[in-house]
Design a protein around this motif. Structure first.
Motif, PDB file in Angstrom:
ATOM      1  N   SER A  62      61.106  -8.580 -56.404  1.00 33.58           N
ATOM      2  CA  SER A  62      60.302  -7.359 -56.351  1.00 33.58           C
ATOM      3  C   SER A  62      59.224  -7.462 -55.283  1.00 33.58           C
ATOM      4  N   THR A  63      58.702  -8.673 -55.077  1.00 29.70           N
ATOM      5  CA  THR A  63      57.695  -8.874 -54.032  1.00 29.70           C
ATOM      6  C   THR A  63      58.297  -8.654 -52.652  1.00 29.70           C
ATOM      7  N   MET A  64      59.480  -9.220 -52.409  1.00 28.85           N
ATOM      8  CA  MET A  64      60.119  -9.079 -51.103  1.00 28.85           C
ATOM      9  C   MET A  64      60.557  -7.642 -50.862  1.00 28.85           C
ATOM     10  N   ILE A  65      61.063  -6.980 -51.889  1.00 28.06           N
ATOM     11  CA  ILE A  65      61.456  -5.573 -51.744  1.00 28.06           C
ATOM     12  C   ILE A  65      60.234  -4.716 -51.459  1.00 28.06           C
ATOM     13  N   GLY A  66      59.115  -5.051 -52.090  1.00 27.19           N
ATOM     14  CA  GLY A  66      57.870  -4.336 -51.797  1.00 27.19           C
ATOM     15  C   GLY A  66      57.493  -4.464 -50.334  1.00 27.19           C
ATOM     16  N   PHE A  67      57.635  -5.668 -49.774  1.00 29.96           N
ATOM     17  CA  PHE A  67      57.327  -5.861 -48.362  1.00 29.96           C
ATOM     18  C   PHE A  67      58.285  -5.073 -47.474  1.00 29.96           C
ATOM     19  N   LEU A  68      59.572  -5.076 -47.811  1.00 24.48           N
ATOM     20  CA  LEU A  68      60.563  -4.362 -47.001  1.00 24.48           C
ATOM     21  C   LEU A  68      60.331  -2.850 -47.035  1.00 24.48           C
ATOM     22  N   VAL A  69      60.079  -2.311 -48.232  1.00 26.78           N
ATOM     23  CA  VAL A  69      59.914  -0.865 -48.381  1.00 26.78           C
ATOM     24  C   VAL A  69      58.586  -0.400 -47.797  1.00 26.78           C
ATOM     25  N   ILE A  70      57.499  -1.110 -48.144  1.00 26.27           N
ATOM     26  CA  ILE A  70      56.177  -0.693 -47.686  1.00 26.27           C
ATOM     27  C   ILE A  70      55.953  -1.077 -46.226  1.00 26.27           C
ATOM     28  N   GLY A  71      56.283  -2.325 -45.886  1.00 27.25           N
ATOM     29  CA  GLY A  71      55.975  -2.833 -44.562  1.00 27.25           C
ATOM     30  C   GLY A  71      56.990  -2.489 -43.497  1.00 27.25           C
ATOM     31  N   ILE A  72      58.216  -2.972 -43.655  1.00 29.65           N
ATOM     32  CA  ILE A  72      59.227  -2.796 -42.614  1.00 29.65           C
ATOM     33  C   ILE A  72      59.662  -1.332 -42.496  1.00 29.65           C
ATOM     34  N   ALA A  73      60.080  -0.725 -43.624  1.00 24.94           N
ATOM     35  CA  ALA A  73      60.505   0.678 -43.583  1.00 24.94           C
ATOM     36  C   ALA A  73      59.357   1.583 -43.143  1.00 24.94           C
ATOM     37  N   GLY A  74      58.149   1.298 -43.645  1.00 26.71           N
ATOM     38  CA  GLY A  74      56.994   2.104 -43.275  1.00 26.71           C
ATOM     39  C   GLY A  74      56.663   2.005 -41.797  1.00 26.71           C
TER      40      GLY A  74
END
Length: 414
Positions: free
Chosen positions: A260-272
């Motif tokens: 969930s932490t890594m998905i949070g980074f991908l969704v918030i950080g990379i996708a954003g």
């Protein structure tokens, strides 16, 4: 000699340095949020108190922004120096959080961290508009992408050091903020188009604030931003928790915290970051109101539908989350760019600070609302409350597009 350096320094190198400094410095924003689990156990916090660990940063930012707007700090002093001092101050108070022995002390330090960020993000927006006045959508899109990555960095730090003490996340983000301050202080020259007001600073007065409030077109851009902010930080704050709970319900238990932490980074950080960059590039070509409206329609639909994926296959949660991560921030740069284009040059710093102050005040409400809603109506419906913001934002953008003064945006593309 200094003037020659300014003239020959590449604007794109300058934008890259500002964006990198922003990524590193903004890592302090969610540094305490990502370790709220251990803090909840250590201080025996309830849901509301956990939510206020994030909201207190917003509250401090708003208080600092109000003072900055009234005093005109962003327009009266050298932007590079303001950024550097603010980044150093933010790093120090963020690092001091590890010595907190109570929720109240932690709240105070998080508020001071937010207040320090007033000298970072709005000032960085002013810097990039002075370095790239003709490509503001792209330039500010880069900066918002940097803000997005920076806000998500603590998730990556936690993922890398998943078994490390929570204090490591705070210290790591403070170290990154100091590095960001160093980049602006020692590698970035003042822009050649630096506003005259910083060379001949005016006396403190409320004239600049009154001028911003009287500008109807700029205020419509602000109203769009306010709707956008109702959704953005509540989504960023609670999406990783939503993923964690959804995976548990689905039956995923092994490594769920790291996942969930890594998905949070991908969704918030990379996708954003991708959404911010693409949104800026496209808006410079087809217009700000068009891109902002399209992004808000899509993100509002994601807010309405993400709850339907709760407890479902992880790939579905991730897929909808990635679309939401892109669209929830793709419009953000356009509101800031619009305000810089619709405001008088001598008041741009004050206008941006006012915009962000009210916007972040709104996030305090929505962050705490989702924290309460997930317990009252469940994760399936909690995020639907966020859809109100972007849909109201679309209405503001359509009204702005209809005004004759909107021709000043994006070289006439509105």
């Amino acid at each position: 000699m200094v003037l020659e350096v300014r003239r020959h320094f590449s604007p794109w190198i300058a934008l890259t340095l500002i964006a990198l400094a922003e990524i590193l410095t903004l890592s302090v924003w969610f540094s305490a949020t990502v370790v709220s689990g251990p803090l909840k156990r250590l201080w025996q916090l309830n849901v509301t108190e956990v939510a206020f660990l994030t909201a207190s940063v917003q509250l401090g930012f708003v208080a600092g922004a109000v003072i900055s707007s009234i005093t005109g700090v962003a327009d009266r002093f050298n932007a590079r120096r303001v950024f550097t001092l603010a980044a150093v101050g933010g790093a120090l108070v963020n690092g001091l959080f590890i010595f907190s022995n109570s929720w109240e002390m932690g709240m105070l330090l998080r508020m001071l961290t937010g207040a320090a960020m007033v000298g970072v993000y709005p000032v960085a927006v002013k810097l990039v508009t002075e370095w790239a006045p003709a490509r503001r959508g792209t330039a500010i899109g880069m900066l918002v992408g940097a803000l997005t990555l920076g806000s998500a960095l603590p998730h990556l730090i936690l993922f890398v050091g998943v078994s490390a003490p929570w204090q490591v996340v705070l210290l790591a983000s403070s170290g990154l903020a100091l590095l960001g301050a160093g980049i602006v202080a020692f590698l970035l020259p003042d822009p050649p188009n630096e506003a005259r007001s910083t060379r001949n600073p005016p006396k403190i007065s409320l004239v600049s604030l009154r001028s911003v409030l009287a500008n109807k077109s700029a205020m419509l851009a602000n109203y769009g931003y306010f709707g956008h902010m109702w959704e953005l930080y509540a989504m960023w704050t609670w999406f990783p928790a939503f993923v964690y709970a959804s995976f548990i319900i689905h039956g995923e238990h092994r490594g769920v915290v790291a996942s969930s932490t890594m998905i949070g980074f991908l969704v918030i950080g990379i996708a954003g970051a991708i959404g911010s960059l693409v949104g800026g590039l496209v808006a410079d070509r087809i217009g700000r109101t068009a891109v902002a409206s399209a992004a808000m329609i899509l993100s509002g639909l994601c807010a309405l539908t993400i709850g339907l994926t709760y407890g479902g296959p992880p790939w579905v949660v991730i897929a909808v989350g990635l679309v939401w991560g892109v669209t929830v921030v793709a419009d953000s740069a356009q509101f800031s760019a619009a305000v810089t284009e619709l405001s008088a040059p001598q008041y741009i710093g004050t206008a941006l600070t006012l915009q962000t102050a009210v916007g972040f005040l709104i996030t305090i409400i929505s962050i705490n609302l989702i924290g309460a809603a997930k317990d009252l109506i469940g994760w399936q419906w909690a995020f639907t409350l966020l859809s109100v913001g972007p849909f109201l934002g679309v209405y503001a953008m359509l009204r702005l597009r209809a005004r004759a003064s909107s021709i000043a945006m994006a070289n006439g593309k509105r």
